[in-house]
Write a protein that holds these residues in place. Structure first.
Motif, PDB file in Angstrom:
ATOM      1  N   GLY A  41       0.980  -1.205   0.093  1.00 48.19           N
ATOM      2  CA  GLY A  41      -0.085   0.214  -0.272  1.00 48.19           C
ATOM      3  C   GLY A  41       0.864   1.371   0.084  1.00 48.19           C
ATOM      4  O   GLY A  41       1.952   1.102   0.071  1.00 48.19           O
ATOM      5  N   SER A  42       0.044   2.302  -0.378  1.00 40.59           N
ATOM      6  CA  SER A  42       0.870   3.556  -0.158  1.00 40.59           C
ATOM      7  C   SER A  42       0.435   4.379   0.809  1.00 40.59           C
ATOM      8  O   SER A  42      -0.642   4.315   1.468  1.00 40.59           O
ATOM      9  CB  SER A  42       0.869   4.281  -1.564  1.00 40.59           C
ATOM     10  N   ILE A  43       1.401   5.231   1.335  1.00 33.54           N
ATOM     11  CA  ILE A  43       0.979   6.339   2.228  1.00 33.54           C
ATOM     12  C   ILE A  43       1.184   7.596   1.916  1.00 33.54           C
ATOM     13  O   ILE A  43       2.227   7.893   1.174  1.00 33.54           O
ATOM     14  CB  ILE A  43       2.226   6.149   3.756  1.00 33.54           C
ATOM     15  N   THR A  44       0.273   8.775   2.105  1.00 34.13           N
ATOM     16  CA  THR A  44       0.433   9.933   1.714  1.00 34.13           C
ATOM     17  C   THR A  44       0.990  11.017   2.619  1.00 34.13           C
ATOM     18  O   THR A  44       1.815  11.933   2.296  1.00 34.13           O
ATOM     19  CB  THR A  44      -0.927  10.466   0.910  1.00 34.13           C
TER      20      THR A  44
ATOM     21  N   ASN B  89      -5.322   2.564   9.412  1.00 32.45           N
ATOM     22  CA  ASN B  89      -5.493   2.768   8.066  1.00 32.45           C
ATOM     23  C   ASN B  89      -4.562   1.997   6.994  1.00 32.45           C
ATOM     24  O   ASN B  89      -4.937   2.048   5.821  1.00 32.45           O
ATOM     25  CB  ASN B  89      -5.948   4.449   8.072  1.00 32.45           C
ATOM     26  N   TRP B  90      -3.303   2.420   7.266  1.00 32.00           N
ATOM     27  CA  TRP B  90      -2.372   1.998   6.313  1.00 32.00           C
ATOM     28  C   TRP B  90      -2.216   0.658   6.016  1.00 32.00           C
ATOM     29  O   TRP B  90      -2.171   0.292   4.842  1.00 32.00           O
ATOM     30  CB  TRP B  90      -0.907   2.442   6.788  1.00 32.00           C
TER      31      TRP B  90
ATOM     32  N   ASN C 258      -6.480  -0.121   1.806  1.00 36.09           N
ATOM     33  CA  ASN C 258      -5.204   0.634   1.198  1.00 36.09           C
ATOM     34  C   ASN C 258      -4.061  -0.489   0.865  1.00 36.09           C
ATOM     35  O   ASN C 258      -3.544  -0.107  -0.251  1.00 36.09           O
ATOM     36  CB  ASN C 258      -4.561   1.290   2.495  1.00 36.09           C
TER      37      ASN C 258
END
Length: 375
Positions: A210-213, A256-257, A262
């Motif tokens: 997944g990606s984290i912003t 959430n991550w 995600n």
């Protein structure tokens, strides 16, 4: 529904994560550039030994660190984790009092029943070295030889009254095998100006990615061979410092991550440095005092009347050490691990400082939290 499901486990997971991030931030203040490794769940299991016999303010301050409703769940969860046949987890806790202060029989019975261990009296005053060696031998034995020399000669003094120790070790066995012949020397960037050569392992498989912003980066989950525990790697973008991530991370953000919204099943080639991390044997007294657990360390204010008769006794030290190893499976697990070729894979190259968690997958409870600045 398994015995580790339900509302109680949810509250344990939340309390454990909050405690984890609080302790980690305090420890990081003293160790700004080193690798850091701790096991919040294991520390809480040790604090329960004191909580069972603390009274008044001493008890309520510990309860802020540990919800009393969940300490039995901690024992159940740790027992389940350590019985896992592949990823090896060994835990040792102990409570040791100066021999002039015998434990109350009722307290000993309670701890034996709930925690399956027996607190002991030792002669710190006149046989300090013998006491230290006895604690070390017990810890090494309970962790199957993984945690040696928990206490250094300088760790104890002859004025100790009540010493709480906790050690935990972990060796992962992963669903996809790191192949020894794929490991090679590669550069790991320590900071903007420095790199070092590390032994970089390689595996490929279908992993959750997944990606984290905020802060920008990626998150990858590496399941163990039984899908029982997993290693979650938080890899910030190269221009983002680890300090920023550790400052901003919360239990809610982590959830959430790693949420299904995600994380997507992805063909991945993972490059990860060989890891053998040993958290320095850390006296957590100052850390826990900073989090509000003050009275139990002050013999004029501590109320441990449920542990030892009479007053004027406080906890001298709380020593915690964690050990973790992640390397190629050169063990009996090799045949059970899958090794597959993947098409058009994403490259996940852990070639700069990162954070990781070892999670109990079913309950998302944090077993280990680590920061790797210099593998």
């Amino acid at each position: 529904m398994s015995k580790t499901s339900g509302k109680g486990m949810d509250s344990l997971s939340v309390a454990n994560a909050q405690f984890c991030f609080d302790v980690f931030k305090e420890v990081s203040c003293d160790h700004t550039i080193e690798n850091v490794l701790l096991s919040p769940l294991s520390i809480l299991s040790a604090l329960a030994l004191v909580l069972f016999g603390a009274r008044g303010n001493s008890a309520s301050q510990i309860e802020k660190c540990e919800d009393t409703a969940v300490h039995l769940l901690i024992q159940a969860l740790l027992s389940e984790i350590s019985k896992s046949s592949h990823s090896q987890v060994h835990i040792a806790s102990g409570l040791f009092a100066e021999k002039a202060h015998p434990f109350l029989p009722k307290y000993l019975d309670c701890i034996k029943l709930l925690c399956k261990l027996r607190p002991e009296n030792l002669d710190f005053r006149t046989h300090l070295e013998e006491a230290r060696m006895q604690i070390n031998a017990q810890t090494e034995n309970k962790t199957k030889g993984e945690v040696k020399e928990l206490l250094f000669p300088s760790s104890l003094t002859s004025s100790e009254q009540l010493v709480l120790v906790n050690a935990i070790s972990f060796r992962g066995a992963w669903k996809y095998a790191f192949q020894k012949d794929q490991t090679m020397a590669m550069a790991f960037r320590l900071d903007e100006s420095q790199s070092k050569s590390v032994q970089m392992m390689r595996l490929q498989g279908h992993l959750k990615l997944g990606s984290i912003t905020k802060p920008p980066g990626q998150v990858l989950e590496l399941p163990d061979v039984e899908d029982h525990l997993s290693m979650v790697i938080i890899l910030p973008s190269k221009d983002v410092g680890l300090g920023q991530v550790t400052k901003e991370i919360t239990h809610e953000k982590l959830n959430n991550w790693i949420s299904s919204g995600n994380m997507k099943d992805t063909a991945v080639v993972l490059y990860l440095p060989q890891l053998r991390l040993e958290g320095f044997p850390e006296d957590l007294a100052a850390v826990l005092a900073a989090l509000g657990m003050v009275d139990v360390f002050d013999r004029s204010r501590a109320n441990l009347s449920g542990i030892i008769a009479g007053g004027g006794l406080g906890v001298s030290k709380i020593i915690h050490k964690a050990m973790l190893e992640v390397n190629e499976s050169g063990s009996e697990f090799t045949l059970t691990n899958q090794t597959i070729k993947v098409e058009n894979p994403e490259i996940f190259n852990v070639d700069h400082p990162f954070l990781f968690f070892i999670l109990h997958k079913e309950t998302k409870t944090i077993l280990f939290y680590g920061r790797v600045s210099n593998p």
